[in-house]
Design an enzyme around this catalytic site. Structure first.
Site, short mmCIF file in Angstrom:
data_model
loop_
_atom_site.label_atom_id
_atom_site.label_comp_id
_atom_site.label_asym_id
_atom_site.label_seq_id
_atom_site.Cartn_x
_atom_site.Cartn_y
_atom_site.Cartn_z
N ASP A 178 -2.11 -32.78 -28.61
CA ASP A 178 -2.04 -33.35 -27.26
C ASP A 178 -2.34 -34.84 -27.33
O ASP A 178 -1.97 -35.49 -28.31
CB ASP A 178 -3.04 -32.61 -26.35
CG ASP A 178 -2.55 -32.50 -24.91
OD1 ASP A 178 -2.52 -33.54 -24.23
OD2 ASP A 178 -2.19 -31.39 -24.48
N HIS A 210 -5.39 -36.14 -20.80
CA HIS A 210 -4.73 -34.84 -20.74
C HIS A 210 -5.30 -33.88 -21.78
O HIS A 210 -5.62 -32.72 -21.48
CB HIS A 210 -3.22 -35.03 -20.95
CG HIS A 210 -2.39 -33.83 -20.71
ND1 HIS A 210 -2.18 -32.85 -21.67
CD2 HIS A 210 -1.68 -33.42 -19.61
CE1 HIS A 210 -1.38 -31.92 -21.19
NE2 HIS A 210 -1.07 -32.23 -19.94
N SER A 267 0.89 -27.24 -18.30
CA SER A 267 -0.05 -27.73 -19.31
C SER A 267 -1.43 -27.14 -19.13
O SER A 267 -2.19 -26.99 -20.10
CB SER A 267 -0.16 -29.26 -19.24
OG SER A 267 0.99 -29.88 -19.74
#
Length: 306
Positions: A30, A62, A249
């Site tokens: 990520d 994120h 996600s």
């Protein structure tokens, strides 16, 4: 995360540590991982495939949010916002930059790294909350698919986001289209029904009549609270320790964390056995297959029905 744990029926007694065999390691590719009190002691290894730095960091946020969903302790919330598998460990590869952009080459290098360090860190699950669009260089797409399938063949459960380009037929991310990948779509069940921005409205969907039916499973993904990479400690006062994010996600690490819980209880379970168990225990939402797959993740049934 408290709402999520209740919705997918995570038994509360699991978090006492009773009956555990050993922690399971989840690899996350990520934007990286930042220091956060909820993630202290979780990280076993970090590698940067973007800038080549040696220390862990996350300039986007994120990846830290995803890691918190997998295994955050909930330290700054009194346990309320703990992740799915708080005993799990992490191996993190940074493949996306500050803007959340990345390259196929970085992803390919990271997948090869995960395979190399698999045995050293005991990696059983790979979480990819990252999607790619249509590639002009078809061979790179084929290389990524081959690497994902090789990891699967080495008994690493590859869990990929369906992507956020739905709801059109066939809008599943290319990273998640292989039959040797567990593809996670987004659905909040009875929650967020009146929210026009709820994740199910844009979750990637499979092709109705494909031989490989996708997605495999759905999990909540609207306004999920997890670790904020940019939290602050000002003179002993904590500011913004958690942040809400939405999308497939967020649904994906919910399933990765659930897989870690199952593997803690059943260390010898194979990928194929896990997927079969998932298919038998999911909650049918009454939606088309190309939207819900087997249905909503149900952790209690997963743990009780092997």
């Amino acid at each position: 995360m408290q709402r999520v744990r209740e919705q997918v029926q995570v038994p509360e007694q699991l978090h006492s540590g009773a009956g555990r065999v050993k922690s399971v390691t989840v690899a996350v590719l990520d934007t990286g991982i930042a220091y956060h009190p909820d993630l202290v002691g979780r990280l076993l290894a970090f590698s940067d495939f973007v800038e080549g730095r040696s220390f862990p960091y996350d300039d986007n946020g994120h990846g830290t949010h995803v890691c918190g969903i997998v295994c955050g302790s909930g330290e700054l919330s009194g346990g309320r916002f703990r992740g799915m598998a708080p005993e799990a460990k992490l191996v993190v590869g940074k493949v996306l930059d500050r803007q959340g952009e990345g390259s196929c080459d970085s992803m390919q290098e990271a997948l090869e790294w995960v395979l190399r360090v698999k045995n050293r860190y005991g990696i059983r699950v790979l979480n990819i909350s990252v999607g790619i669009g249509d590639l002009k260089e078809r061979y790179k797409e084929q290389m990524l698919r081959k690497s994902l399938e090789l990891l699967w063949d080495h008994n690493i459960l590859v869990v990929c986001a369906a992507g956020n380009t739905g709801p059109e037929d066939g809008s599943i991310s290319e990273m998640a289209s292989s039959r040797k990948v567990l593809t996670v779509g987004c659905h909040d069940g009875r929650y967020c029904k009146n929210d026009p921005g709820r994740c199910e409205t844009y979750s990637g969907r499979g092709r109705r009549y494909d031989v490989t039916r996708k997605p495999d499973i759905v999990a909540p993904g609207t306004r999920i609270l997890s670790c904020n990479a940019f939290w602050q400690n000002r003179n002993g006062r904590i500011y913004r320790p958690y942040v809400a994010k939405s999308g497939t996600s967020m649904a994906t690490p919910i399933v990765s964390g659930a897989a870690a819980l199952v593997m803690e209880k059943y260390p010898q379970i194979t990928n194929e056995e896990f997927v079969r168990l998932l298919s038998l225990t999911a909650t049918d939402l009454g939606e088309p297959w190309n939207k819900q797959g087997f249905g909503m993740l149900n952790v209690r049934r997963l743990l009780e029905n092997k």
